[in-house]
Design an enzyme around this catalytic site. Structure first.
Site, PDB file in Angstrom:
ATOM      1  CB  CYS A 215      74.160 -53.771  72.522  1.00 25.77           C
ATOM      2  SG  CYS A 215      73.012 -54.531  73.321  1.00 25.77           S
TER       3      CYS A 215
ATOM      4  CB  CYS B 223      44.547 -66.055  67.219  1.00 26.70           C
ATOM      5  SG  CYS B 223      45.523 -66.965  68.099  1.00 26.70           S
TER       6      CYS B 223
ATOM      7  CE  LYS C 251      49.448 -70.628  75.944  1.00 29.83           C
ATOM      8  NZ  LYS C 251      50.252 -68.835  75.006  1.00 29.83           N
TER       9      LYS C 251
ATOM     10  CB  CYS D 254      73.157 -56.405  69.016  1.00 32.11           C
ATOM     11  SG  CYS D 254      74.531 -56.611  70.453  1.00 32.11           S
TER      12      CYS D 254
ATOM     13  CB  CYS E 165      75.561 -56.826  75.016  1.00 36.81           C
ATOM     14  SG  CYS E 165      75.884 -57.021  73.470  1.00 36.81           S
TER      15      CYS E 165
ATOM     16  CG  ASN F 288      55.643 -61.951  76.128  1.00 38.19           C
ATOM     17  OD1 ASN F 288      56.423 -60.790  76.353  1.00 38.19           O
ATOM     18  ND2 ASN F 288      55.625 -62.693  76.487  1.00 38.19           N
TER      19      ASN F 288
ATOM     20  CG  ASN G 268      55.362 -61.911  83.505  1.00 29.93           C
ATOM     21  OD1 ASN G 268      56.266 -62.162  82.369  1.00 29.93           O
ATOM     22  ND2 ASN G 268      54.381 -60.788  83.398  1.00 29.93           N
TER      23      ASN G 268
END
Length: 290
Positions: free
Chosen positions: A191, A138, A15, A117, A196, A72, A38
Site C-alpha cells: 500500500c 450532478c 451543509k 490499498c 497502513c 470526493n 476543507n
C-alpha cells in the site's frame, strides 16, 4: 446530505449547519459539534486529527467510530490517512455519479484493506479526477439511492457498536439489478500509505502474540454398542459374483483408476431363462397361489 437534511427555510446555511439544525430538531438529546471547513488543507487536517483523537464522549478520549459520507476522492484520502495514522476504525460510504449504485465499507487499520490499498482506476493510472468531472452532471442526485445506502451504513454501525449480527466489511448496492455484493478485502502489503503498512505489521505482531487455542478432537459417540440381538450388516454379493459382473479394465496411465466398469454385453454368463408356452396372466395367477 443536502438532499436528505436540507429544508427550504435553511437557505444560506452551510451543509453542516443545515444538517445540525435538522438533526437537533429530530433528537434534541444528541450533542453535535460542527466544523465547516476543507479537511484536505494542512491546518484543517491537523485540527481534524485532533478532534478524532480527543473528541470522544469522554474528555480526551478518541471517538468510537468515524463515519465518512464525503463526496470526493481527495477528502476520502485525507480521512484514510488520518485514520491509518491514529489507528482509528471507520466506515466509508458513497454513491456513484450515476446515482444508481453505492457501497459501505468497514476499515480496520492493519486488519482490512484501507481506502488506499485498492485505489480507483483514475488514481492507479495517475489521472487527475478533476478532469473527469462532466458539465451538467450532478453526482448522486437520486435521494432514494442515498437513503438506501445511508440506511445500510446506519444498520452496520448499530451492529458494530451494539455487538449483534454480522458486521459487513464491504456491502455494495446496485439499484438497476437489486444486487448486493458482499466481500471482505485484506490489506495490500505494498500500500502507498506508510501508516497502513505500519498498522499491518502491528496487527501481525499482535496476532503472533495471541495464545493459540488447542483444538480438542471430539470423539463420536457410539450408538448401540452392545448389539444384544446380534444384528450384522453383510453383503449378499460374493467376491466371485462381483468379479463376474465387472467388465474389462482399460489400460490407463499411472495414477488414474476407474470408479466402475461395465460388463461386456457379449459375455455369456451361462444363466438363461427356460422358454415356456404360458402367458403372462397364467404366470401371475401361479404367483398369487404361492
Amino acid at each position: 446530505m443536502n438532499r436528505l437534511f436540507f429544508q427550504p427555510h435553511q437557505a444560506g446555511l452551510s451543509k453542516v449547519e443545515a444538517a445540525e439544525h435538522t438533526l437537533r430538531n429530530i433528537n434534541p438529546d444528541v450533542r453535535f459539534e460542527t466544523h465547516n471547513y476543507n479537511i484536505t488543507t494542512m491546518d484543517n487536517f491537523t485540527h481534524f486529527m485532533e478532534r478524532v483523537s480527543h473528541g470522544g464522549l469522554e474528555n480526551g478520549k478518541p471517538v468510537d467510530l468515524l463515519l465518512c459520507c464525503v463526496d470526493n476522492f481527495e477528502a476520502r484520502m485525507a480521512i484514510n490517512t488520518a485514520c491509518n495514522e491514529l489507528s482509528q476504525i471507520w466506515m466509508e460510504s458513497g454513491v456513484s455519479e450515476n446515482a444508481v449504485s453505492g457501497h459501505i465499507q468497514l476499515i480496520i487499520p492493519g486488519e482490512t484493506a484501507c481506502f488506499a490499498c485498492a485505489p480507483p482506476l483514475v488514481v492507479a493510472a495517475n489521472i487527475d479526477e478533476k478532469t473527469l468531472k462532466r458539465d451538467g452532471v450532478c453526482a448522486a442526485s437520486l435521494p432514494t439511492t442515498m437513503g438506501v445506502v445511508a440506511g445500510l451504513l446506519v444498520q452496520n454501525v448499530l451492529k458494530y457498536l451494539l455487538g449483534f449480527g454480522t458486521v459487513s466489511h464491504y456491502l455494495g448496492y446496485n439499484a438497476m439489478q437489486d444486487f448486493f455484493p458482499n466481500m471482505a478485502m485484506k490489506p495490500n502489503p505494498q500500500c502507498n500509505d506508510r501508516h497502513c503498512r505500519k498498522q499491518q505489521d502491528e496487527y501481525k505482531r499482535k496476532e503472533s502474540e495471541r495464545p493459540k487455542q488447542e483444538v480438542v478432537p471430539v470423539e463420536e459417540e457410539v450408538v448401540h454398542e452392545e448389539n444384544d440381538w446380534g444384528i450384522e450388516l453383510v453383503s449378499e454379493v460374493t467376491e466371485e459374483e462381483l468379479k463376474a459382473a465387472s467388465g474389462p479394465v482399460p489400460d490407463l496411465v499411472e495414477g488414474i483408476t476407474v470408479a466402475y466398469t461395465v460388463p461386456d454385453k457379449d459375455t455369456d454368463t451361462g444363466e438363461t431363462v427356460e422358454e415356456t408356452e404360458q402367458s403372462l396372466d397364467d404366470l401371475m395367477a401361479q404367483m398369487r397361489k404361492m
